[in-house]
Design an enzyme around this catalytic site. Structure first.
Site, PDB file in Angstrom:
ATOM      1  N   GLU A  79       0.636 -20.391  36.752  1.00  0.00           N
ATOM      2  CA  GLU A  79       0.922 -21.999  35.457  1.00  0.00           C
ATOM      3  C   GLU A  79      -0.770 -22.631  36.376  1.00  0.00           C
ATOM      4  O   GLU A  79      -0.595 -23.457  36.215  1.00  0.00           O
ATOM      5  CB  GLU A  79       1.706 -22.971  35.394  1.00  0.00           C
ATOM      6  CG  GLU A  79       2.119 -23.292  34.012  1.00  0.00           C
ATOM      7  CD  GLU A  79       1.349 -24.735  34.099  1.00  0.00           C
ATOM      8  OE1 GLU A  79       0.029 -24.413  33.903  1.00  0.00           O
ATOM      9  OE2 GLU A  79       2.058 -25.598  34.083  1.00  0.00           O
ATOM     10  N   ASP A  95       8.909 -30.937  31.109  1.00  0.00           N
ATOM     11  CA  ASP A  95       7.885 -29.640  29.639  1.00  0.00           C
ATOM     12  C   ASP A  95       9.006 -28.979  29.604  1.00  0.00           C
ATOM     13  O   ASP A  95       8.606 -27.350  29.680  1.00  0.00           O
ATOM     14  CB  ASP A  95       6.502 -28.989  30.095  1.00  0.00           C
ATOM     15  CG  ASP A  95       5.561 -29.214  28.722  1.00  0.00           C
ATOM     16  OD1 ASP A  95       6.598 -28.251  28.088  1.00  0.00           O
ATOM     17  OD2 ASP A  95       4.704 -29.468  28.679  1.00  0.00           O
TER      18      ASP A  95
END
Length: 341
Positions: A97, A4
Site C-alpha cells: 500500500e 480506513d
C-alpha cells in the site's frame, strides 16, 4: 489507516477472494506497517510472507504475527528495502500500500520498483498493478476566503506576504461533490505491465461504493507509464488537461485524486479516492488558483500539469500548473507553482 474501511477492506477482498494468486506462493509485503496485509496473505494460503517494515512498528508487527499464530508463515524484517537481503532469491507476489497523498507524495513507489527489480520472479505479479491520477475543478469561495484571503487583514494588519506561501501549499481535504463544476479528467495512469506498452485503450474509472456496481467503462487513448521498465526518474511527467464546465459557476481550485485497481484478480477490483466516492484517509488534493475563474456551461479550462520529485527532498513533490480560459465572461492565462511537503 486500519480504520480506513475503503482501503483495508479493498485489500482484504482482493486477497481473500483471489486466493489463487496467493496459494502456496512466496509473498513480499513492502512497507508492512502492522502486518495486516501479510496476515491476509497468510490466511489466504501463502507459502511464506516476508513483511518488510523500516519503522519501529516492525517490532509490534512481530508481536501481532506471533499473537495470531502465523510466526511459521510470516517473517517480519526490520529495515529499509534497499538495504536488506531476503532469504529467498525470488518472490511470486509483491503487495504494497504505497500510495501517498496526490498518489505520489512521500515517493514510496520507488521502493516498490526497487523490490520488483531485485526480487520479483519473471511471471510474478505486483498488487495493485494500476493507479491513475485524475483532475477536476471546484467552486470553493468560502474556504479560499478563510485560507488565503485571511492574510490580507489579520486583526487590522497586512500580512499578505504570507498569502503567496499559502497559495503554494496544496490542501489535503475532503471535497463536497456538490462543489464540482467541471467534468473529471484522467491525468496519468501507471500500470505494472510485464511487457512494454506505449498506449492503453481501456481505462477503468471508479465511482466506488461497496455493494454497488463500481465500474464505468470509457474508451480512450493515452500514453502510459510502464512501471515494469521505468526508472525512478520516470515518475516525473507533464500532461495536458481540458476541463469542461457542467454549469455556470466560479472556479476557485483544481482538485486531484487517484484510483487504484487490481487487474490480476478474477474480477476487476479497486477503489477511488475521488470526491464522488466514499471518503478515505487520502481525501483529495486541492490546488487553489490565484484567479477566480468565471466559467459558463460548456466552456473549457485547459492547460497542463507538471509533476516532479523535489530535488532537495525526493519525498516532496513540486507541481507546476498552467491554465487558461478564453470564455464569454473570463479571459485569463497563468502559471502557478506548488510544493507538497
Amino acid at each position: 489507516m486500519l480504520k480506513d474501511v475503503v482501503r483495508t477492506r479493498s485489500y482484504q477482498n482482493v486477497i481473500t477472494q483471489n486466493n489463487f494468486l496467493f496459494k502456496d506462493k512466496i509473498v513480499l509485503d513492502v512497507g508492512a506497517g502492522t502486518g495486516i496485509l501479510s496476515l491476509f496473505c497468510a490466511k489466504a494460503g501463502a507459502k511464506h510472507v516476508y513483511a518488510i517494515e523500516c519503522s519501529q512498528m516492525a517490532d509490534m508487527a512481530k508481536e501481532i504475527v506471533k499473537t495470531n499464530g502465523f510466526s511459521e508463515v510470516i517473517t517480519v524484517i526490520k529495515g529499509k528495502v534497499e538495504e536488506i537481503d531476503l532469504p529467498v532469491p525470488k518472490v511470486d507476489v509483491i503487495i504494497s500500500e504505497w500510495m501517498g497523498y496526490f498518489l505520489l507524495f512521500e515517493n514510496m513507489l520507488d521502493t516498490v520498483l526497487f523490490a520488483r527489480d531485485k526480487w520479483l520472479a519473471d511471471d510474478g505479479v505486483v498488487l495493485p498493478d494500476k493507479a491513475s491520477l485524475h483532475l477536476t475543478a471546484i467552486e470553493d469561495a468560502e474556504y479560499k476566503e478563510d485560507k488565503i484571503e485571511f492574510w490580507n487583514n489579520v486583526y487590522g494588519f497586512d500580512m499578505s506576504c504570507i498569502k503567496k506561501q499559502a497559495m503554494m501549499e496544496p490542501l489535503v481535504d475532503t471535497v463536497d461533490q456538490n462543489q464540482i463544476v467541471t467534468n473529471c479528467q484522467l491525468l496519468k495512469v501507471m500500470a505494472y505491465f510485464s511487457t512494454k506498452l506505449s498506449f492503453v485503450f481501456v481505462l477503468y474509472l471508479f465511482n466506488w461504493q461497496i455493494g454497488l456496481n463500481p465500474f464505468v467503462y470509457l474508451i480512450c487513448v493515452f500514453q502510459t507509464m510502464d512501471i515494469s521498465k521505468m526508472s525512478s526518474g520516470d515518475a516525473s511527467f507533464t500532461v495536458p488537461f481540458k476541463l469542461v464546465a457542467e454549469r455556470n459557476d466560479f472556479i476557485h481550485a483544481l482538485v486531484a485524486y487517484f484510483n487504484v485497481s487490481f487487474t490480476k484478480c478474477h474480477k476487476l477490483m479497486g477503489f477511488s479516492t475521488g470526491p464522488r466516492s466514499k471518503s478515505t484517509h487520502w481525501k483529495q488534493t486541492v490546488l487553489y488558483l490565484e484567479d477566480v475563474v468565471t466559467i459558463c456551461e460548456g466552456e473549457t479550462l485547459s492547460g497542463s500539469m507538471t509533476v516532479a520529485n523535489n530535488k532537495k527532498n525526493p519525498r516532496d513533490i513540486d507541481i507546476t500548473l498552467k491554465y487558461a480560459i478564453n470564455g464569454n465572461r473570463c479571459k485569463v492565462s497563468r502559471t502557478q507553482h506548488y510544493k507538497m511537503r
